[in-house]
Design a protein around this motif. Structure first.
Motif, short mmCIF file in Angstrom:
data_model
loop_
_atom_site.label_atom_id
_atom_site.label_comp_id
_atom_site.label_asym_id
_atom_site.label_seq_id
_atom_site.Cartn_x
_atom_site.Cartn_y
_atom_site.Cartn_z
N ALA A 137 0.83 -1.21 0.00
CA ALA A 137 0.00 0.00 0.00
C ALA A 137 0.86 1.26 0.00
CB ALA A 137 -0.92 0.00 1.21
N PHE A 153 2.06 2.50 2.90
CA PHE A 153 1.93 3.16 4.20
C PHE A 153 3.28 3.15 4.93
CE2 PHE A 153 -2.66 1.50 4.10
CZ PHE A 153 -3.07 2.62 3.40
N ILE A 186 -4.11 1.97 -6.13
CA ILE A 186 -4.55 0.72 -5.51
C ILE A 186 -5.92 0.96 -4.87
CG2 ILE A 186 -3.96 -0.98 -3.73
CD1 ILE A 186 -1.08 -0.15 -4.01
N GLY A 187 -6.70 -0.09 -4.76
CA GLY A 187 -7.90 -0.03 -3.94
C GLY A 187 -7.66 -0.85 -2.69
N MET A 188 -8.33 -0.49 -1.59
CA MET A 188 -8.08 -1.27 -0.38
C MET A 188 -9.33 -1.35 0.48
SD MET A 188 -4.90 -0.99 2.23
CE MET A 188 -4.78 -1.99 3.71
N PHE A 226 -10.32 -2.15 4.31
CA PHE A 226 -9.69 -2.22 5.62
C PHE A 226 -10.48 -3.14 6.55
CE2 PHE A 226 -8.14 1.57 3.69
CZ PHE A 226 -6.88 1.77 4.20
N SER A 266 -11.32 -2.57 9.60
CA SER A 266 -12.36 -1.82 10.29
C SER A 266 -13.24 -1.05 9.30
CB SER A 266 -11.72 -0.84 11.26
OG SER A 266 -10.79 -0.02 10.56
N ALA A 275 -12.99 1.48 7.72
CA ALA A 275 -12.50 2.86 7.56
C ALA A 275 -13.35 3.66 6.59
CB ALA A 275 -11.03 2.86 7.14
N LEU A 276 -14.66 3.54 6.70
CA LEU A 276 -15.54 4.39 5.89
C LEU A 276 -15.54 5.79 6.49
CD1 LEU A 276 -18.55 1.96 5.46
CD2 LEU A 276 -16.72 2.44 3.83
N PHE A 277 -15.70 6.79 5.63
CA PHE A 277 -15.69 8.17 6.12
C PHE A 277 -17.05 8.44 6.78
CE2 PHE A 277 -13.04 8.33 2.14
CZ PHE A 277 -11.85 8.14 2.83
N PRO A 278 -17.06 8.64 8.10
CA PRO A 278 -18.35 8.71 8.80
C PRO A 278 -19.16 9.95 8.46
CG PRO A 278 -16.53 9.11 10.32
CD PRO A 278 -15.92 8.72 9.01
N PRO A 312 -12.73 7.91 -4.41
CA PRO A 312 -11.57 7.64 -5.28
C PRO A 312 -11.72 8.27 -6.66
CG PRO A 312 -12.29 5.63 -4.20
CD PRO A 312 -13.35 6.65 -3.95
N ARG A 325 -16.08 1.10 -2.52
CA ARG A 325 -15.14 2.22 -2.57
C ARG A 325 -13.79 1.75 -3.13
NH1 ARG A 325 -13.34 5.04 2.94
NH2 ARG A 325 -12.44 2.97 3.19
N ALA A 326 -13.39 0.54 -2.74
CA ALA A 326 -12.09 0.04 -3.19
C ALA A 326 -12.11 -0.30 -4.68
CB ALA A 326 -11.70 -1.19 -2.37
N LEU A 336 -6.23 -4.49 -2.38
CA LEU A 336 -5.71 -5.07 -1.15
C LEU A 336 -6.85 -5.25 -0.16
CD1 LEU A 336 -2.57 -2.78 -0.67
CD2 LEU A 336 -2.73 -4.94 -1.92
#
Lengths: 374, 298
Positions: A65, A67, A92-94, A96, A98, A100-103, A114, A162-163, A172
């Motif tokens: 990724a 990171f 890349i798409g990923m 997660f 958790s 990790a959606l944008f609340p 994206p 989203r990915a 990923l």
């Protein structure tokens, strides 16, 4: 170079990227989290990194990724080195763990993110693409909801959408099903596999769940202590694990301890502590006589036979009903051997009685025992 | 400090209110634990406020008294000055505090402890000491003026003290830790994975910040600003020491009215009006964001 500016209106043109890890290394403090990992991931394949926590699978994913950056080695997408390319340019798409959606964004805005970041796509085309992607993960009509208004399974689908929306050539996934209950997990495994076939991207999937890896993957990479223990197709790894660790990690395995008596390049003989002798094929270098070793057998490859035709005999300890089959657990040389057998096989079988076990010699293996291993 | 910035303790204690009605045995311990602070708040905060409030709403021609206060240019001026100083203090602490809180949020844990320590350190110094320190720094022959003279930037000492600038400077210094710590606490609750998610889906660092982190930090920004603003409204010592007559804030007028002019009624009216403004602000915030979330509740 991975060109991900995704204006390509034809999904069929979107094929997966081939990924190569070349002597990749990353340490945290004194711990080599990833230690000289080399691997070729074929374009468009579904590869699972499987291993216990701390085995380096997540670190490898984070290196892909971007990171974190490797301290040695290189990552190549389609042959081009990318380990010094910033994360946001890797295309890349990923998904997660958790999610990790944008609340603070609706489902639409989450999925469109994206596209907004990566392309100059027109509003109408963007709406169409988001709707298509949501339909693919079976969430059509949820565009205006916020993540907190969705169930865990639905959030997982939004994360997938989203990915995937920008049609990345590499996707990923970091234990994406870990938070779901078993039934939903089984269903999602099939859906993810299905989506993989439809989009054609290369999928890299990290999990500690061997069932997940076996179900979905074209290739499995078993990791241990920062290195690759074995890589191959699910069937190769399941049927012919390279060592005790892989055998034990992937599904139920009988590993019965003994000592090597003799061996050549084709076969070797192992004697159990109670004196029973077994012969198994040699893989790789034959082990030296006197070495502590384990006999490996898959429970479903072991059958119950009359004592005179058996390879070893053991005393029945427990008979467990498993729904589709019975598991016979027996004691041999103060160790446990288990066999998956049918209803007919256990007729007349009693706890405490001596039974014979047989198996195809070609499907057995002998591994050098590891200190501290079971 | 002053009575008004202690608005939240009674707020916190009324949470246990409904439990008293049920009064299960286990809650007796809780009640005993809360008893001393409750007693303290009732005797030294609630009762005085009630007395003040009583003075401010009873008696002859009370309405006329309010009208007089609200029509008097003196009080209106003091009110406006108070709002102006509190607003400037809030905006400046926010501008200075946000980057520090952000750095704390994403900095290495080993530096985090040191920086937090440095932020809290001034709390060990008394308010008055800190205000006097500013007097030494900003005075006519203070360090700042001497430095400016030595550098040749000015010909003669500049008037730094007893101005709006010196009051706001002093107040910003005092309020900054509260701003930083409240923002930091709010930022800690933003999942760092969200930045990774933005990053890998094509957002560079700046866009990850503006599209994801910043919007999510806004409730914390509003909350921290509210705290600082409400606290700043009630400042007394700092404007008294560092300000001139035109920086007189409402608490100073109240003290003057009550202790020198012995006009308790007008002082109470001023206090009630201030309490009213503060309460309205807190209620609006609570309505929009739920104040509990600032302290970690959901």
């Amino acid at each position: 170079m991975l060109s991900m500016d995704t204006d390509t209106p034809h999904p069929e043109e979107n094929s997966g990227a081939s990924v190569r890890l070349d002597a990749l290394r990353k340490s945290f403090g004194f711990v080599r989290a990833v230690n000289d990992v080399s691997l070729d991931i074929p374009a468009g394949s579904f590869v699972s990194f499987l291993g216990p926590s701390g085995s380096g699978k997540t670190t490898t994913l984070n290196l892909l990724a971007g990171f974190i950056t490797p301290e040695a080695g290189e990552i190549l997408f389609d042959g081009a080195p990318i380990s010094h390319q910033p994360t946001h340019k890797r295309g890349i798409g990923m998904v997660f763990q958790s999610y990790a959606l944008f609340p603070h964004m609706t489902v639409f805005d989450n999925v469109a993110f994206p596209l907004k970041m990566r392309s100059e796509m027109e509003k109408s085309q963007m709406r169409k693409r988001v709707a298509e992607t949501l339909a693919m993960v079976q969430l059509a009509g949820y565009q205006d909801r916020y993540p907190r208004q969705l169930s865990g399974g639905q959030q997982q689908r939004v994360a997938m959408a989203r990915a995937l929306v920008a049609q990345p050539r590499l996707l990923l996934m970091d234990e994406p099903l870990g938070a779901l209950d078993k039934k939903l997990r089984d269903q999602m495994q099939i859906e993810i596999k299905n989506i993989h076939r439809r989009v054609g991207s290369t999928f890299v999937y990290v999990t500690h769940d061997q069932n997940e890896a076996l179900t979905m993957s074209d290739f499995i990479v078993v990791m241990r202590d920062g290195a690759i223990a074995q890589a191959g197709t699910p069937q190769e790894l399941y049927d012919f694990p390279a060592d005790e660790f892989v055998a034990d990690f992937l599904g139920g395995a009988n590993l019965i301890k003994g000592r090597i008596v003799s061996g050549d390049a084709k076969r070797q003989q192992i004697v159990l502590d109670d004196g029973q002798n077994v012969v198994a094929p040699t893989t790789g270098m034959p082990l030296q006589a006197g070495t502590t070793a384990s006999l490996f057998l898959r429970p479903e490859g072991v059958s119950l036979v009359p004592l005179e035709r058996s390879k070893i005999s053991a005393e029945v300890v427990e008979i467990v009903y498993m729904g589709s089959a019975f598991r016979v657990i027996a004691s041999v040389s103060q160790q446990v051997i288990s066999a998956m057998v049918s209803r007919e096989d256990i007729a007349g079988l009693q706890i405490g009685s001596k039974v014979g076990f047989n198996w195809e010699e070609e499907r057995s293996r002998v591994f050098a025992s590891e200190a501290g291993a079971p | 400090m002053n009575a008004l910035n202690d608005n939240h303790p009674p707020h916190a204690s009324d949470k246990v209110g409904p439990r008293w009605r049920i009064f299960p045995k286990t809650d007796i311990k809780l009640f005993l634990l809360l008893a001393p602070i409750t007693l303290l708040i009732v005797v030294f905060l609630i009762i005085p406020i009630v007395i003040m409030f009583n003075k401010a709403v009873s008696g002859d021609e009370i309405l006329a008294a309010y009208i007089e206060v609200l029509r008097s240019p003196v009080y209106i001026n003091v009110f406006m000055t108070t709002l102006k100083i509190a607003t400037m203090t809030t905006v400046l602490t926010l501008i200075l505090g946000y980057p520090v809180a952000f750095a704390l949020r994403f900095g290495k844990p080993k530096y985090r402890a040191i920086v937090l320590m440095l932020i809290v350190l001034p709390y060990w110094l008394d308010f008055i000491v800190r205000s006097y320190s500013w007097m030494i720094l900003l005075g006519r022959r203070g360090i700042v003026n001497e430095a400016l003279l030595w550098l040749g930037l000015v010909d003669r000492p500049v008037k730094l003290l007893y101005s709006l600038g010196s009051v706001v400077t002093g107040m910003v210094q005092i309020m900054l830790p509260m701003m930083i710590l409240t923002l930091f606490a709010a930022m800690l609750r933003i999942d760092a994975k969200l930045m990774d998610a933005a990053n890998i889906h094509g957002a560079n660092r700046w866009k990850s910040f503006t599209r994801v982190f910043m919007p999510l930090s806004l409730p914390g920004v509003y909350g921290a600003s509210l705290l600082v603003f409400v606290t700043a409204l009630g400042f007394y010592i700092t404007p008294a020491l560092l300000g001139g007559p035109s920086e007189t804030m409402i608490s100073q007028s109240m003290l003057l009215l009550a202790s020198e002019l012995l006009d308790w009624k007008t002082a109470s009216i001023a206090g009630t009006l201030l309490l009213f403004v503060t309460t309205i602000l807190v209620l609006i915030y609570n309505r929009l964001f739920s104040i509990d979330r600032l302290w970690g509740g959901e």
